[in-house]
Design a protein around this motif. Sequence first.
Motif, PDB file in Angstrom:
ATOM      1  N   ALA A 153     -11.950  -9.303  -0.935  1.00 55.66           N
ATOM      2  CA  ALA A 153     -11.712  -9.341   0.523  1.00 55.66           C
ATOM      3  C   ALA A 153     -12.958  -9.061   1.376  1.00 55.66           C
ATOM      4  O   ALA A 153     -13.138  -9.707   2.411  1.00 55.66           O
ATOM      5  N   PRO A 154     -13.854  -8.140   0.963  1.00 54.82           N
ATOM      6  CA  PRO A 154     -15.030  -7.911   1.810  1.00 54.82           C
ATOM      7  C   PRO A 154     -15.893  -9.162   1.993  1.00 54.82           C
ATOM      8  O   PRO A 154     -16.599  -9.302   2.989  1.00 54.82           O
ATOM      9  N   MET A 155     -15.791 -10.130   1.064  1.00 60.59           N
ATOM     10  CA  MET A 155     -16.580 -11.371   1.177  1.00 60.59           C
ATOM     11  C   MET A 155     -16.139 -12.236   2.357  1.00 60.59           C
ATOM     12  O   MET A 155     -16.861 -13.133   2.762  1.00 60.59           O
ATOM     13  N   LEU A 156     -14.957 -11.954   2.895  1.00 61.45           N
ATOM     14  CA  LEU A 156     -14.486 -12.733   4.042  1.00 61.45           C
ATOM     15  C   LEU A 156     -15.331 -12.461   5.282  1.00 61.45           C
ATOM     16  O   LEU A 156     -15.358 -13.254   6.214  1.00 61.45           O
TER      17      LEU A 156
ATOM     18  N   GLY B 220      -8.785  -2.179  -0.929  1.00 64.03           N
ATOM     19  CA  GLY B 220      -7.430  -1.638  -1.079  1.00 64.03           C
ATOM     20  C   GLY B 220      -7.063  -0.823   0.158  1.00 64.03           C
ATOM     21  O   GLY B 220      -7.935  -0.435   0.950  1.00 64.03           O
ATOM     22  N   GLY B 221      -5.771  -0.545   0.288  1.00 60.49           N
ATOM     23  CA  GLY B 221      -5.254   0.098   1.500  1.00 60.49           C
ATOM     24  C   GLY B 221      -5.984   1.364   1.928  1.00 60.49           C
ATOM     25  O   GLY B 221      -6.231   1.586   3.118  1.00 60.49           O
TER      26      GLY B 221
ATOM     27  N   LEU C 291     -10.980  -3.966   8.744  1.00 54.59           N
ATOM     28  CA  LEU C 291      -9.774  -3.125   8.647  1.00 54.59           C
ATOM     29  C   LEU C 291      -8.497  -3.914   8.360  1.00 54.59           C
ATOM     30  O   LEU C 291      -7.664  -3.501   7.555  1.00 54.59           O
ATOM     31  N   LYS C 292      -8.374  -5.083   9.001  1.00 60.62           N
ATOM     32  CA  LYS C 292      -7.112  -5.847   8.820  1.00 60.62           C
ATOM     33  C   LYS C 292      -6.981  -6.412   7.410  1.00 60.62           C
ATOM     34  O   LYS C 292      -5.895  -6.818   7.004  1.00 60.62           O
ATOM     35  N   TYR C 293      -8.091  -6.451   6.642  1.00 63.65           N
ATOM     36  CA  TYR C 293      -8.014  -6.949   5.267  1.00 63.65           C
ATOM     37  C   TYR C 293      -8.061  -5.830   4.232  1.00 63.65           C
ATOM     38  O   TYR C 293      -8.264  -6.081   3.043  1.00 63.65           O
ATOM     39  N   CYS C 294      -7.918  -4.565   4.679  1.00 59.31           N
ATOM     40  CA  CYS C 294      -7.860  -3.454   3.716  1.00 59.31           C
ATOM     41  C   CYS C 294      -6.489  -3.413   3.068  1.00 59.31           C
ATOM     42  O   CYS C 294      -6.356  -3.347   1.854  1.00 59.31           O
TER      43      CYS C 294
ATOM     44  N   ALA D  64      -5.061 -13.489   3.637  1.00 54.38           N
ATOM     45  CA  ALA D  64      -6.433 -14.007   3.633  1.00 54.38           C
ATOM     46  C   ALA D  64      -7.135 -13.750   2.298  1.00 54.38           C
ATOM     47  O   ALA D  64      -7.813 -14.619   1.756  1.00 54.38           O
ATOM     48  N   MET D  65      -6.952 -12.546   1.766  1.00 53.21           N
ATOM     49  CA  MET D  65      -7.630 -12.212   0.499  1.00 53.21           C
ATOM     50  C   MET D  65      -7.087 -13.082  -0.643  1.00 53.21           C
ATOM     51  O   MET D  65      -7.816 -13.439  -1.564  1.00 53.21           O
ATOM     52  N   ILE D  66      -5.819 -13.453  -0.566  1.00 57.29           N
ATOM     53  CA  ILE D  66      -5.221 -14.289  -1.621  1.00 57.29           C
ATOM     54  C   ILE D  66      -5.713 -15.739  -1.474  1.00 57.29           C
ATOM     55  O   ILE D  66      -6.003 -16.416  -2.468  1.00 57.29           O
TER      56      ILE D  66
END
Length: 337
Positions: free
Chosen positions: A119-122, A268-269, A296-299, A304-306
Amino acid sequence: MFVVGIETSCDETGLAIYDDQHNIIVSEALNSQIDLHAEYGGVVPELASRDHVSKLIPLMNKMLEQANLSYQDIGAVAYTAGPGLIGALMVGAAYAKALAFALKIPSIGVHHLEGHLLAPMLADCSITYPFLTLLVSGGHTQLIKVTSFGHYEIMGETLDDAVGEAFDKTAKLIGLGYPGGPALEAIAKKGIPGRFNFPRPMTQKPGLNFSFSGLKTAVLTQWQQSDQSEQTKADICHAFEQAVVDTLCIKCSRAIKHTGINLLVVAGGVSANQHLRSTLKEMGQAQHCKIAFPPLKYCTDNGAMIALAGALRLQHGFQDEGNAINVKARWPLKDWN
Ligand code: KG4
Ligand code: ZN
């Protein structure tokens, strides 16, 4: 190509459309079931599945409309295939596979934790392999060495409760709402530092494993012996959060020294926790290690991460074979490749 991502492993119905040419999310939609489960103090699996059923199609239509796209513009559908609640996973998988069948496009089952750690790669295209990942969610706590895409070496993990679980259970013990993590963090901000002190579990022992189940018992003992005032509650939350953050930092610092890798991705959360973020950043500066967090919204769980993980899987030649629905409630990350 536009890749749709569908996340239904627990209590969020998350969808997103990822444009793999430009590495951007062009549209996303999320429905959180927090209110649905709040009165039960935790996620009720059957209610979660039923809510995913009713939300998926309206959210998909809304998302396509917002992006000014039609179903025919979708090039592939990725969905969370596990780990998670089996019924909730089946709803997302069945929908994704039906969509792929109808549109004659590939479907890709994605490992939920792979989604989190990518997710951080987004938001940060400077993330390159190899890197270390601290994965801290409601179900998992792991330190992972990511040597290349899809190659995960678990260096350490929790022997009992996950960090998010420890936050949730501790919050419940002292009468905070569900989910406990954000509630505990909010009240910890009002705490007086140093009034309570909890152990930093397993930091005296060598190695990178964690154990968080004893912390909640320590909190319960202190709480029962206290005046149970609002200030005491805040002071205990502050000390609990401090103990968790210190423990995670000590183990991350050890992993950085041990591997010589100078990029740590936190996902992760629980990576939404501000105290954890600032403490890890300080530790990273001291050790010349870059610390990357998802926005924050992708924690917490999201589509999006999927979508991103599915698009990368597809680029690496992976996609589902056949129309059978294969989801797994338990699925260790190391088994993925
Ligand atoms: O990754 P996630 O959304 O779902 C799982 O895959 O488990 O993580 C949810 C967990 C919950 O335990 C929640 O209490 C915790 O993340 N969490 C937090 C914070 N926000 C969410 N824990 C501590 N501080 C936060 N700000
Ligand atoms: Zn998650």
